[in-house]
Design a protein around this motif. Structure first.
Motif, PDB file in Angstrom:
ATOM      1  N   UNK A 180       0.793  -1.230   0.000  1.00 42.62           N
ATOM      2  CA  UNK A 180       0.000   0.000   0.000  1.00 42.62           C
ATOM      3  C   UNK A 180       0.825   1.279   0.000  1.00 42.62           C
ATOM      4  N   UNK A 181       2.134   1.210   0.299  1.00 45.65           N
ATOM      5  CA  UNK A 181       2.909   2.443   0.420  1.00 45.65           C
ATOM      6  C   UNK A 181       4.396   2.178   0.233  1.00 45.65           C
ATOM      7  N   UNK A 182       5.080   3.207  -0.202  1.00 37.64           N
ATOM      8  CA  UNK A 182       6.537   3.240  -0.208  1.00 37.64           C
ATOM      9  C   UNK A 182       6.953   4.519   0.498  1.00 37.64           C
ATOM     10  N   UNK A 183       7.856   4.385   1.452  1.00 39.34           N
ATOM     11  CA  UNK A 183       8.343   5.540   2.211  1.00 39.34           C
ATOM     12  C   UNK A 183       9.859   5.466   2.267  1.00 39.34           C
ATOM     13  N   UNK A 184      10.508   6.619   2.140  1.00 37.64           N
ATOM     14  CA  UNK A 184      11.967   6.648   2.193  1.00 37.64           C
ATOM     15  C   UNK A 184      12.410   7.722   3.169  1.00 37.64           C
ATOM     16  N   UNK A 185      13.235   7.314   4.131  1.00 34.84           N
ATOM     17  CA  UNK A 185      13.773   8.240   5.114  1.00 34.84           C
ATOM     18  C   UNK A 185      12.945   8.259   6.391  1.00 34.84           C
ATOM     19  N   UNK A 186      13.588   8.728   7.462  1.00 34.44           N
ATOM     20  CA  UNK A 186      12.955   8.720   8.786  1.00 34.44           C
ATOM     21  C   UNK A 186      11.626   9.458   8.827  1.00 34.44           C
ATOM     22  N   UNK A 187      11.545  10.637   8.224  1.00 36.36           N
ATOM     23  CA  UNK A 187      10.311  11.436   8.288  1.00 36.36           C
ATOM     24  C   UNK A 187       9.161  10.742   7.554  1.00 36.36           C
TER      25      UNK A 187
END
Length: 122
Positions: free
Chosen positions: A41-48
């Protein structure tokens, strides 16, 4: 290599932390700075971005808690583990998943998540 079970436990703890600043501090301990998290459902990159992803999941499932299922399996710089998400005390979890993590210097640099059980939307 960092103890895989300890790292996976800290990873799960970061998904359960509801205070955004404490969660960000946990994410910075568990993940490398430019780590990526990907599931269907998602791709996220980096702490934030990962922090925002966790926050969004918590809003979708208020009061639910993540937990590990079984043992954490690891070799070289990789680990895999199963987890569940459910209401405390519930008979059945709402979501069950399986994550594979790539490690770098004792922290997670990449997570590929798979969802084995998801709620049916009416």
């Amino acid at each position: 290599m960092t103890d895989a079970h300890t790292l996976a436990t800290r990873y799960i703890h970061s998904w359960n932390e509801t205070d955004p600043l404490r969660r960000l501090a946990l994410l910075e301990e568990v993940y490398t700075e430019h780590a990526s998290y990907t599931d269907p459902m998602i791709t996220a990159k980096g702490w934030q971005a990962i922090n925002a992803t966790v926050s969004a999941v918590q809003k979708m499932f208020p009061g639910h808690v993540f937990g590990l299922i079984g043992e954490v399996d690891a070799h070289h710089d990789m680990m895999r583990f199963r987890w569940h998400l459910g209401q405390p005390g519930a008979n059945e979890p709402v979501v069950i998943g399986f994550d594979v993590a790539v490690l770098e210097d004792g922290r997670i640099s990449r997570v590929c998540g798979f969802l084995d059980k998801v709620p049916v939307v009416a």
